[in-house]
Design a protein around this motif. Structure first.
Motif, mmCIF file in Angstrom:
data_model
loop_
_atom_site.group_PDB
_atom_site.id
_atom_site.type_symbol
_atom_site.label_atom_id
_atom_site.label_comp_id
_atom_site.label_asym_id
_atom_site.label_seq_id
_atom_site.Cartn_x
_atom_site.Cartn_y
_atom_site.Cartn_z
ATOM 1 N N ARG A 32 0.840 -1.195 0.000
ATOM 2 C CA ARG A 32 0.000 0.000 0.000
ATOM 3 C C ARG A 32 0.876 1.247 0.000
ATOM 4 O O ARG A 32 1.832 1.349 0.769
ATOM 5 C CB ARG A 32 -0.908 0.013 1.235
ATOM 6 N N SER A 33 0.543 2.207 -0.843
ATOM 7 C CA SER A 33 1.208 3.510 -0.840
ATOM 8 C C SER A 33 0.219 4.531 -1.379
ATOM 9 O O SER A 33 -0.035 4.586 -2.588
ATOM 10 C CB SER A 33 2.479 3.490 -1.694
ATOM 11 N N LYS A 34 -0.345 5.345 -0.488
ATOM 12 C CA LYS A 34 -1.394 6.281 -0.877
ATOM 13 C C LYS A 34 -1.069 7.683 -0.369
ATOM 14 O O LYS A 34 -0.671 7.865 0.784
ATOM 15 C CB LYS A 34 -2.753 5.824 -0.344
ATOM 16 N N ILE A 35 -1.256 8.665 -1.222
ATOM 17 C CA ILE A 35 -0.927 10.045 -0.890
ATOM 18 C C ILE A 35 -1.665 10.519 0.349
ATOM 19 O O ILE A 35 -1.111 11.283 1.164
ATOM 20 C CB ILE A 35 -1.213 10.968 -2.102
ATOM 21 N N GLU A 36 -2.905 10.061 0.543
ATOM 22 C CA GLU A 36 -3.685 10.558 1.672
ATOM 23 C C GLU A 36 -3.088 10.157 3.027
ATOM 24 O O GLU A 36 -3.318 10.816 4.043
ATOM 25 C CB GLU A 36 -5.146 10.092 1.587
#
Length: 316
Positions: A152-156
């Motif tokens: 997982r890698s999410k800006i938020e």
């Protein structure tokens, strides 16, 4: 320096005496001794060569490790590229100054050629930061290995990064939520002895009225820096590529670049710690290495909870 290195050896011996092992699935200091014995030498030689060519990478590698561990744990998620359906952590405004990805790619390619599918990207980031600290004159320490890479890698998620506008109370609170003491937090902040800040991170301190916690001459120096635009760079202390206690001495002179730097000296909660580190570099080095080991264990992925990426920029 000799005392700091001795303390590092003492810390390592204590960890060894504890059995080397961290976590149920077996993170250990000697994780790659049998399955990839050249892992550590390859990381060390590649990082050393890169730093000899560009000493400013030291700060970048330490920053990368911190920003990786703070979001979803030390899982290499900061290395993942954005895709058509997902904007990744590395493209967050808080991470745009993070660099060194090509160096991590270089190390990973060598390790995949040597022992495919064994060394995680998360471990490479952690080891690279460790090498950057010691190469720059900081403490010599070791960290347990065996992390797995997250998917997982999410800006938020990067909204949880500490902001340069935080005061000491806010810093103590957010670091405390991750298990760090005020002393740990100040020691980790000492990583700002390396590198620079961009004007965009401190220009609000120059607005009318000018932040009164700054020395007046220093505020003029920051204003001059910002005349070059938002991306203009200001070193955190006078030895931007050397790991030392000058950062804390700058705070004593009211010459902290970020508000979150200077607040450490202005707050009764942390001022004594700053004074101790400014006066006693060996104490800073010892506390820093302990805090870095602790940080390197934040929410690590082990066993089936993660993977070993073949390419650090994308999930398998």
């Amino acid at each position: 320096m000799v005392l700091a290195n001795f303390l590092g050896v003492v810390l390592l011996m204590e960890l060894i005496a504890g059995g080397y092992r961290f976590g149920a699935d077996g993170l250990s200091m000697n994780y790659y001794v049998f399955n990839c014995p050249l892992a550590e030498p390859i990381v060390r030689s590649t990082v050393t060569s890169a730093l000899q060519s560009d000493p400013t990478l030291a700060a970048a590698l330490v920053r990368m490790h911190f920003h990786d561990c703070w979001i979803q744990g030390c899982d290499g998620s900061i290395l993942l590229d954005s895709t058509k359906g997902n904007t990744a952590e590395k493209d967050s405004p808080g991470n745009l100054s993070v660099r060194g990805f090509e160096l991590i790619d270089d190390v990973k390619e060598q390790l995949e050629n040597q022992c495919p599918g064994v060394v995680s990207c998360a471990d490479i980031v952690a080891m690279a930061a460790r090498e950057a600290v010691s190469w720059s004159g900081g403490p010599v320490y070791d960290i347990p290995k065996g992390r797995k890479d997250g998917r997982r890698s999410k800006i938020e998620d990067t909204i949880n990064l500490p902001f340069p506008t935080f005061n000491a109370s806010e810093l103590v609170r957010v670091f405390g939520q991750r298990g760090f003491s005020a002393q740990d937090m100040v020691a980790l902040s000492g990583a700002h002895t390396l590198g620079v800040a961009r004007c965009s991170s401190f220009k609000t301190r120059l607005s009318d009225p000018v932040d009164p916690t700054m020395d007046s001459d220093f505020s003029k120096a920051l204003a001059k820096t910002c005349s070059g635009g938002d991306n203009a760079e200001q070193p955190f202390d006078v030895t931007r590529n050397n790991f030392d206690s000058f950062y804390f001495q700058a705070l004593q002179r009211k010459a902290g670049v970020l508000f979150s730097d200077q607040t450490l000296y202005n707050s009764p909660k942390t001022k004594a710690i700053v004074n101790n580190y400014a006066m006693n570099q060996a104490m800073f080095f010892f506390d820093f290495q302990q805090a870095m080991v602790k940080m390197s264990l934040l929410d690590v992925k082990e066993g089936s909870k993660g993977e070993v990426r073949a390419d650090c920029r994308k999930v398998n």
